[in-house]
Design a protein around this motif. Structure first.
Motif, PDB file in Angstrom:
ATOM      1  N   ASN A  26      24.817 -12.612 -35.642  1.00 45.89           N
ATOM      2  CA  ASN A  26      25.192 -12.830 -37.037  1.00 45.89           C
ATOM      3  C   ASN A  26      24.923 -11.582 -37.882  1.00 45.89           C
ATOM      4  O   ASN A  26      23.779 -11.130 -37.996  1.00 45.89           O
ATOM      5  CB  ASN A  26      24.411 -14.013 -37.613  1.00 45.89           C
ATOM      6  N   TYR A  27      25.979 -11.042 -38.448  1.00 44.95           N
ATOM      7  CA  TYR A  27      25.830  -9.884 -39.327  1.00 44.95           C
ATOM      8  C   TYR A  27      27.023  -9.793 -40.268  1.00 44.95           C
ATOM      9  O   TYR A  27      28.086 -10.373 -40.019  1.00 44.95           O
ATOM     10  CB  TYR A  27      25.678  -8.586 -38.526  1.00 44.95           C
ATOM     11  N   SER A  28      26.846  -9.072 -41.367  1.00 42.74           N
ATOM     12  CA  SER A  28      27.911  -8.854 -42.340  1.00 42.74           C
ATOM     13  C   SER A  28      28.014  -7.365 -42.637  1.00 42.74           C
ATOM     14  O   SER A  28      27.022  -6.630 -42.534  1.00 42.74           O
ATOM     15  CB  SER A  28      27.631  -9.603 -43.646  1.00 42.74           C
ATOM     16  N   VAL A  29      29.209  -6.953 -43.017  1.00 43.39           N
ATOM     17  CA  VAL A  29      29.458  -5.544 -43.363  1.00 43.39           C
ATOM     18  C   VAL A  29      30.133  -5.498 -44.719  1.00 43.39           C
ATOM     19  O   VAL A  29      31.125  -6.203 -44.952  1.00 43.39           O
ATOM     20  CB  VAL A  29      30.357  -4.851 -42.321  1.00 43.39           C
TER      21      VAL A  29
ATOM     22  N   LEU B 112      41.112   0.149 -43.904  1.00 44.93           N
ATOM     23  CA  LEU B 112      40.571  -1.131 -43.430  1.00 44.93           C
ATOM     24  C   LEU B 112      41.222  -1.545 -42.110  1.00 44.93           C
ATOM     25  O   LEU B 112      40.550  -2.049 -41.202  1.00 44.93           O
ATOM     26  CB  LEU B 112      40.783  -2.208 -44.491  1.00 44.93           C
ATOM     27  N   ASN B 113      42.531  -1.314 -41.995  1.00 45.44           N
ATOM     28  CA  ASN B 113      43.227  -1.639 -40.744  1.00 45.44           C
ATOM     29  C   ASN B 113      42.740  -0.775 -39.590  1.00 45.44           C
ATOM     30  O   ASN B 113      42.571  -1.253 -38.457  1.00 45.44           O
ATOM     31  CB  ASN B 113      44.737  -1.479 -40.920  1.00 45.44           C
ATOM     32  N   GLU B 114      42.510   0.500 -39.874  1.00 49.16           N
ATOM     33  CA  GLU B 114      42.002   1.412 -38.840  1.00 49.16           C
ATOM     34  C   GLU B 114      40.601   1.002 -38.387  1.00 49.16           C
ATOM     35  O   GLU B 114      40.288   1.017 -37.191  1.00 49.16           O
ATOM     36  CB  GLU B 114      41.990   2.849 -39.360  1.00 49.16           C
ATOM     37  N   ILE B 115      39.749   0.649 -39.351  1.00 50.27           N
ATOM     38  CA  ILE B 115      38.383   0.221 -39.016  1.00 50.27           C
ATOM     39  C   ILE B 115      38.419  -1.049 -38.172  1.00 50.27           C
ATOM     40  O   ILE B 115      37.690  -1.173 -37.172  1.00 50.27           O
ATOM     41  CB  ILE B 115      37.551   0.006 -40.301  1.00 50.27           C
TER      42      ILE B 115
ATOM     43  N   GLY C 171      36.685  -3.658 -34.700  1.00 48.78           N
ATOM     44  CA  GLY C 171      36.720  -5.114 -34.776  1.00 48.78           C
ATOM     45  C   GLY C 171      36.079  -5.649 -36.037  1.00 48.78           C
ATOM     46  O   GLY C 171      35.941  -6.864 -36.210  1.00 48.78           O
ATOM     47  N   ILE C 172      35.699  -4.754 -36.936  1.00 47.54           N
ATOM     48  CA  ILE C 172      35.005  -5.135 -38.175  1.00 47.54           C
ATOM     49  C   ILE C 172      35.961  -5.066 -39.357  1.00 47.54           C
ATOM     50  O   ILE C 172      36.736  -4.116 -39.478  1.00 47.54           O
ATOM     51  CB  ILE C 172      33.799  -4.201 -38.423  1.00 47.54           C
ATOM     52  N   VAL C 173      35.865  -6.061 -40.235  1.00 47.41           N
ATOM     53  CA  VAL C 173      36.600  -6.029 -41.503  1.00 47.41           C
ATOM     54  C   VAL C 173      35.575  -6.051 -42.630  1.00 47.41           C
ATOM     55  O   VAL C 173      35.049  -7.122 -42.979  1.00 47.41           O
ATOM     56  CB  VAL C 173      37.559  -7.226 -41.639  1.00 47.41           C
ATOM     57  N   PRO C 174      35.235  -4.885 -43.194  1.00 52.33           N
ATOM     58  CA  PRO C 174      34.221  -4.856 -44.259  1.00 52.33           C
ATOM     59  C   PRO C 174      34.687  -5.565 -45.524  1.00 52.33           C
ATOM     60  O   PRO C 174      35.876  -5.526 -45.869  1.00 52.33           O
ATOM     61  CB  PRO C 174      34.043  -3.352 -44.531  1.00 52.33           C
ATOM     62  N   GLU C 175      33.763  -6.211 -46.199  1.00 53.32           N
ATOM     63  CA  GLU C 175      34.052  -6.754 -47.525  1.00 53.32           C
ATOM     64  C   GLU C 175      33.906  -5.602 -48.523  1.00 53.32           C
ATOM     65  O   GLU C 175      32.864  -4.949 -48.573  1.00 53.32           O
ATOM     66  CB  GLU C 175      33.077  -7.875 -47.893  1.00 53.32           C
ATOM     67  N   VAL C 176      34.943  -5.344 -49.299  1.00 50.58           N
ATOM     68  CA  VAL C 176      34.892  -4.272 -50.300  1.00 50.58           C
ATOM     69  C   VAL C 176      34.419  -4.872 -51.620  1.00 50.58           C
ATOM     70  O   VAL C 176      35.068  -5.759 -52.183  1.00 50.58           O
ATOM     71  CB  VAL C 176      36.266  -3.594 -50.475  1.00 50.58           C
ATOM     72  N   LEU C 177      33.282  -4.381 -52.108  1.00 47.49           N
ATOM     73  CA  LEU C 177      32.700  -4.908 -53.338  1.00 47.49           C
ATOM     74  C   LEU C 177      33.267  -4.183 -54.551  1.00 47.49           C
ATOM     75  O   LEU C 177      33.322  -2.954 -54.575  1.00 47.49           O
ATOM     76  CB  LEU C 177      31.180  -4.739 -53.329  1.00 47.49           C
TER      77      LEU C 177
END
Length: 309
Positions: free
Chosen positions: A72-75, A91-94, A99-105
């Motif tokens: 369990n982790y968040s990015v 975001l698509n490249e990452i 396999g990670i989709v970061p939440e952009v704050l």
């Protein structure tokens, strides 16, 4: 519960592993990688070099989490991805490479989470909270322990210095240029500035570096987590000194921030002056703790309450 939080910042990318038990948060592990993504922006977009740096660190952190059986982790990403014009491509490249989709704050949300994190470990009454990152600066004014105003300025230690300083060491003229830029940004807020916020709470690498340098230069006790406005002013005086020994002594204490230190200190000093702050306290908790509390713990509590109903 053990949980990982990855903070994809403009200068550093950090991994914090927390344990939440009996209503308390404990930091188990903290990793930092200086990626300098704010310096990898051209034409408003993050370059391939910047994308590769980000993906390399994210995959390394995934390996660390996997080795410790932490599923369990968040990015989340702050100004590193918020302020670029090719965000969706990045975001698509990452996602494809990690396999990670970061939440952009968004900026105001970053400032709010900063406040939640600092409030977790500090008794907040009235003051200013500042978070100087590589690509943005968040400000929160609070009274009676509650937010009065908050904002995010798209100027951070790394992008300010990168745009203003031609060489490695900032000249007196370049320091004045950075000072003008940050003051123009503060003017644009159109806040009715009150200059009697005596206490400042600071998070971010630039502020921690200021504390570290102050301890070394001004003999502040090792256990202290605060310094004063005179310390910041004296450090800046040494950075613009004609005597090489003066600025070398500063950079020797924190060499890893040579490409962002003067930018961060200029931002810190101008905000201190604008609000009349005298004492700067460094909080041990910040946005990662705030994110963990707001996004994970509070939502988990809400679900438990709804299930009970």
């Amino acid at each position: 519960m053990v949980y990982g939080i990855i903070d994809l910042g403009s200068n550093t990318i950090r991994l914090s592993i927390f344990k939440y038990e009996d209503g308390k948060i404990r930091l188990l592990q903290n990793k930092k990688a200086i990626a300098g993504l704010a310096a990898c922006v051209e034409g408003g977009g993050l370059t391939e070099i910047g994308i590769s740096k980000a993906c390399f660190v994210l995959n390394r952190y995934k390996d660390i989490l996997k080795a410790q059986n932490i599923e369990n982790y968040s990015v989340f990403a702050t100004a590193s991805l918020r302020n670029i014009n090719n965000r969706e491509i990045v975001l698509n490249e990452i996602k494809e490479r990690t396999g990670i989709v970061p939440e952009v704050l968004f900026g105001d949300e970053e400032a709010r989470l900063d406040f939640i994190g600092v409030k977790n470990s500090c008794e907040l009454s009235r003051g200013v909270l500042i978070d100087i990152g590589g690509g943005s600066t968040e400000l929160v004014l609070f009274e009676n322990g509650e937010i009065k105003r908050l904002t995010s300025i798209p100027i951070g230690a790394l992008n300010l210095q990168n745009k203003s300083v031609k060489g490695i060491i900032a000249t007196d003229r370049e320091l004045k240029k950075m000072k003008k830029i940050i003051n123009n940004a503060l003017d644009e807020l159109q806040w009715n500035f009150e200059s009697n916020y005596e206490t400042m709470y600071a998070i971010g690498g630039s502020s921690r570096a200021a504390l570290e340098i102050s301890k070394e230069l001004f003999k502040i006790p090792a256990e202290e987590r605060s310094f004063n406005r005179a310390n910041v002013k004296e450090i800046l005086n040494r950075l613009k000194s004609a005597d090489v020994k003066d600025y070398k002594a500063v950079y020797k204490i924190n060499p890893e921030r040579i490409f962002s230190l003067s930018g961060g200190l200029v931002i810190l000093n101008e905000v201190i002056k604008r609000f009349g702050c005298e004492v700067i306290n460094i909080s041990k908790d910040g946005i990662r703790e705030g994110y963990f509390i707001d996004r994970i713990i509070d939502q988990m509590s809400d679900k438990e309450e709804n299930n009970e109903k």
